[in-house]
Design an enzyme around this catalytic site. Structure first.
Site, PDB file in Angstrom:
ATOM      1  N   ASP A   9       2.353  47.869  11.177  1.00 29.78           N
ATOM      2  CA  ASP A   9       2.416  49.106  10.371  1.00 29.78           C
ATOM      3  C   ASP A   9       2.975  50.333  11.107  1.00 29.78           C
ATOM      4  O   ASP A   9       2.390  51.419  11.037  1.00 29.78           O
ATOM      5  CB  ASP A   9       1.016  49.435   9.807  1.00 29.78           C
ATOM      6  CG  ASP A   9       0.457  48.325   8.935  1.00 29.78           C
ATOM      7  OD1 ASP A   9       1.138  47.298   8.753  1.00 29.78           O
ATOM      8  OD2 ASP A   9      -0.679  48.470   8.439  1.00 29.78           O
ATOM      9  N   LYS A 106       1.963  43.460   3.321  1.00 33.93           N
ATOM     10  CA  LYS A 106       0.535  43.300   3.037  1.00 33.93           C
ATOM     11  C   LYS A 106       0.031  44.467   2.190  1.00 33.93           C
ATOM     12  O   LYS A 106       0.681  45.512   2.142  1.00 33.93           O
ATOM     13  CB  LYS A 106      -0.267  43.199   4.344  1.00 33.93           C
ATOM     14  CG  LYS A 106      -0.220  44.477   5.168  1.00 33.93           C
ATOM     15  CD  LYS A 106      -0.978  44.290   6.457  1.00 33.93           C
ATOM     16  CE  LYS A 106      -1.077  45.550   7.251  1.00 33.93           C
ATOM     17  NZ  LYS A 106      -1.811  46.649   6.584  1.00 33.93           N
ATOM     18  N   CYS A 151      -5.828  48.472  11.019  1.00 36.49           N
ATOM     19  CA  CYS A 151      -4.950  47.304  10.884  1.00 36.49           C
ATOM     20  C   CYS A 151      -4.707  46.560  12.186  1.00 36.49           C
ATOM     21  O   CYS A 151      -4.613  45.334  12.186  1.00 36.49           O
ATOM     22  CB  CYS A 151      -3.668  47.711  10.171  1.00 36.49           C
ATOM     23  SG  CYS A 151      -4.039  48.178   8.463  1.00 36.49           S
TER      24      CYS A 151
HETATM   25  C1  VGL Z   1      -4.087  51.258   7.562  1.00 36.33           C
HETATM   26  C2  VGL Z   1      -5.689  52.426   6.423  1.00 36.33           C
HETATM   27  C3  VGL Z   1      -5.134  52.065   5.223  1.00 36.33           C
HETATM   28  C4  VGL Z   1      -3.526  50.833   8.885  1.00 36.33           C
HETATM   29  C5  VGL Z   1      -3.522  50.886   6.361  1.00 36.33           C
HETATM   30  O1  VGL Z   1      -2.330  50.467   8.946  1.00 36.33           O
HETATM   31  O2  VGL Z   1      -4.273  50.859   9.883  1.00 36.33           O
HETATM   32  N1  VGL Z   1      -5.183  52.021   7.580  1.00 36.33           N
HETATM   33  N2  VGL Z   1      -4.035  51.301   5.212  1.00 36.33           N
END
Ligand code: VGL
Ligand code: ZN
Length: 205
Positions: A9, A106, A151
């Protein structure tokens, strides 16, 4: 043994100017770029939510940071972030995206969040990441990205549970730290299950 670098991410919405800002989230980009030449396989996950996703506070008439029970499991209410095809869902600029050999999406199920790059939070559906890694004979992972306490952590814990030899590069990660101590406790949990925690210099020299 074939090792892959797994980018979790590394997206605009988790950079300091993004919708779900992570302090110094963009500072990991040059670190990741220095790691990339040391790996043959560069796999990236993208948080990739449909508009109106159930993890968004705005979809549930809630305030950001509130915790509600969704389908029987606790769900933190996040600001709208990483909406499919939006600017916020793009990789942070400056990242060597040409080097990425595979992208795994995802959080695409409108009703279930997905912190791990492997499964949704209900563990009902796999993202295809494990199958992809198996198909390439990859048995070892070096994990980097955002956010350490969400994540990155859940991806690393699942990687271990799936039998991957798992290393996390600490200076190539940053956390949300919604509650003080979350990042520290995330490192502890990762270490406890058997993740190796290293610094990027241990790879780049
Ligand atoms: C994430 C919160 C919500 C992350 C993704 O990538 O850590 N955190 N969605
Ligand atoms: Zn998300």
């Amino acid at each position: 043994m074939t090792q892959a670098l797994l980018l979790v991410d590394v997206q605009n919405d988790f950079s300091p100017s993004g919708a779900l800002p992570v302090v110094d989230g963009d500072q990991i980009v040059p670190v990741i770029n220095r790691l990339i030449p040391h790996f043959k396989h560069i796999v990236a996950t993208k948080d990739w939510h449909p508009a109106g996703h159930s993890s968004f506070a705005s979809s549930n008439q809630q305030n950001v940071g509130e915790v509600i029970v969704l389908d029987g499991i606790p769900q933190i209410m996040w600001p709208d972030h990483c909406v499919q095809d939006s600017e916020g869902a793009e990789f942070i600029s400056g990242l060597n995206v040409e080097a990425i050999t595979k992208v795994i999406y995802k959080g695409t199920n409108p009703k279930i969040d997905s912190y791990s790059g492997f499964f949704d939070n209900q563990r009902l559906q796999a993202t295809g990441l494990a199958d992809y890694l198996h198909s390439k004979g990859i048995k070892e992972l070096a994990i980097v990205g955002l956010a350490t306490d969400y994540c990155v952590k859940f991806t690393a814990l699942d990687a271990v549970s799936l039998g991957f030899k798992t290393t996390v590069v600490q200076d190539a990660c940053r956390g949300v730290e919604m509650v003080q101590g979350d990042v520290e406790s995330a490192w502890k949990q990762m270490k406890q299950v058997g993740c190796k925690l290293i610094q990027s210099e241990d790879i780049t020299g």
